[in-house]
Motif scaffolding. Structure first.
Motif, PDB file in Angstrom:
ATOM      1  N   ASP A  21      -4.260  -7.403   2.711  1.00 60.40           N
ATOM      2  CA  ASP A  21      -4.503  -6.899   1.279  1.00 60.40           C
ATOM      3  C   ASP A  21      -5.671  -7.943   0.599  1.00 60.40           C
ATOM      4  N   HIS A  43       0.829  -1.202  -0.107  1.00 62.49           N
ATOM      5  CA  HIS A  43       0.079  -0.120  -0.139  1.00 62.49           C
ATOM      6  C   HIS A  43       0.856   1.417   0.032  1.00 62.49           C
ATOM      7  N   TYR A  76      -0.493   2.773  -5.225  1.00 65.45           N
ATOM      8  CA  TYR A  76      -1.214   1.444  -5.226  1.00 65.45           C
ATOM      9  C   TYR A  76      -1.952   0.984  -6.466  1.00 65.45           C
TER      10      TYR A  76
END
Length: 374
Positions: A317, A288, A292
């Motif tokens: 994620d 991130h 991204y």
């Protein structure tokens, strides 16, 4: 020197031992330099004798030039981003071999930072001698105490990560990035270009990196299993953006024996995408950060061409997991400190792929630990 540090300590190879040494190495590197008080962050501070002794020269520098080779050059690329962001100084990163022959423009107000694990790298040593003749302040970042570069520089910082035996550098890289982070933080603080909140937060988070690195190392069995799927590969492609671009190149360098290349992800469509097919593993640094969404777009393009994606992601994620074939998670940290964590799974991947292919991990063919000749 503790002679036990020259043994494998129960590991199969020096490279693997040195990968696992990194959390303690970073603690040693920061010891006596970084002071983090979790109960009272306003007490957080950094002490660097090099900055104390040459504070005026460092603060007044109009131009900072980083010279290095190989892995140290990759650390320098990260250092450039850190120093420019925190200190608002113009920074150039040059291959030492090209710098020494390029008739560079060097002013007496400039600072040249030389980075070398051994402190004996011939091209880097020649580059700083040239810069010294032109009156620049020479700042060394080396591991080899009492080495030639340490003696030639005006000041500097030892990374203190202990002897590195494996030819493929691991703990020296993370040590160099740590020292560059300390330098950027301390100089930014003195210059007033780094606000108090960011300064205190960075120190607190940096103090926690060794513990977070240990969490990454706990996932080595997962990386070992994944590596077996890639022993067939003749080429790898590593892609990253921002601070993860140098990490992509460093990850690729660890795999050079089986032909890997590292690129900034934005350059993918300017050539490397032509190589993508089902037999080409692509490693994405997809943690991130502000780019991204762009890295997600790059991944989708690779997937549409049947590329096999292995992604390094931030814990939790979900977006990347829907696209990638395999993911390796790292703990969440500040964007500037991500390279210290994202490089670890790439080091392990390179190690396990090399072992699976039956290669000599500690002494790759045609390579030497210290390049002391041109």
């Amino acid at each position: 020197l503790d002679i036990s540090k020259l043994s494998k300590g129960g590991f199969d190879h020096f490279m693997l031992k040195e990968i696992y040494d990194q959390p303690q190495c970073l603690k040693d590197c920061m010891s006596g330099r970084l002071f983090a008080d979790k109960d009272n962050p306003s007490n957080n501070h950094i002490v660097l004798s090099a900055l104390t002794d040459y504070k005026d020269r460092l603060m007044s520098a109009k131009h900072i030039i980083i010279v290095a080779c190989g892995t140290s050059w990759h650390a320098g690329l990260i250092g450039k981003q850190l120093i420019e962001k925190m200190c608002r100084k113009r920074v150039e990163v040059a291959y030492a071999s090209e710098f020494r022959y390029g008739d560079p423009v060097i002013e007496p107000e400039d600072v040249v930072i030389a980075i070398s694990q051994s402190g004996e790298t011939a091209d880097t040593l020649a580059a700083i001698k040239l810069a010294k003749e032109k009156g620049a302040l020479i700042f060394g970042i080396v591991n080899g105490v009492g080495s030639s570069i340490a003696r030639e520089t005006d000041t500097g910082i030892y990374i203190h990560v202990g002897p590195e035996i494996g030819v493929a550098s691991t703990k020296a890289f993370t040590g160099q990035v740590t020292v560059l982070t300390l330098l950027a933080l301390a100089l930014g603080r003195e210059l007033g270009t780094l606000n108090n909140a960011d300064y205190y937060q960075m120190i607190e988070e940096l103090s926690e990196i060794p513990q977070k690195m240990e969490k990454v190392l706990e996932k080595a069995p997962i990386i070992k299993d994944i590596s077996r799927m890639f022993t067939y590969a003749h080429n790898f492609l590593y892609l990253g953006r921002g601070v993860n671009y140098p990490v992509a190149m460093e990850g690729a360098l660890k795999l050079k024996e089986i032909s890997a290349e590292g690129y900034p992800a934005a350059e993918m469509k300017h050539g490397p995408i032509a190589l993508v097919d089902q037999d080409m593993p692509i490693v994405f640094l997809a943690t991130h950060h502000q780019l991204y969404e762009k890295i997600i777009s790059n991944m989708q393009e690779v997937k549409s061409r049947n590329g096999r994606i292995l992604a390094v992601v931030t814990e939790g994620d979900q977006q990347v997991k829907k696209i990638a074939d395999n993911v390796l998670e790292i703990p969440r940290t500040l964007n500037a400190l991500v390279p210290l964590l994202s490089v670890v799974p790439l080091q392990l991947l390179a190690y396990y792929v090399a072992v699976d292919k039956g290669l000599d991990v500690d002494m790759p063919r045609n390579l030497a630990k210290s390049v002391t000749v041109e």
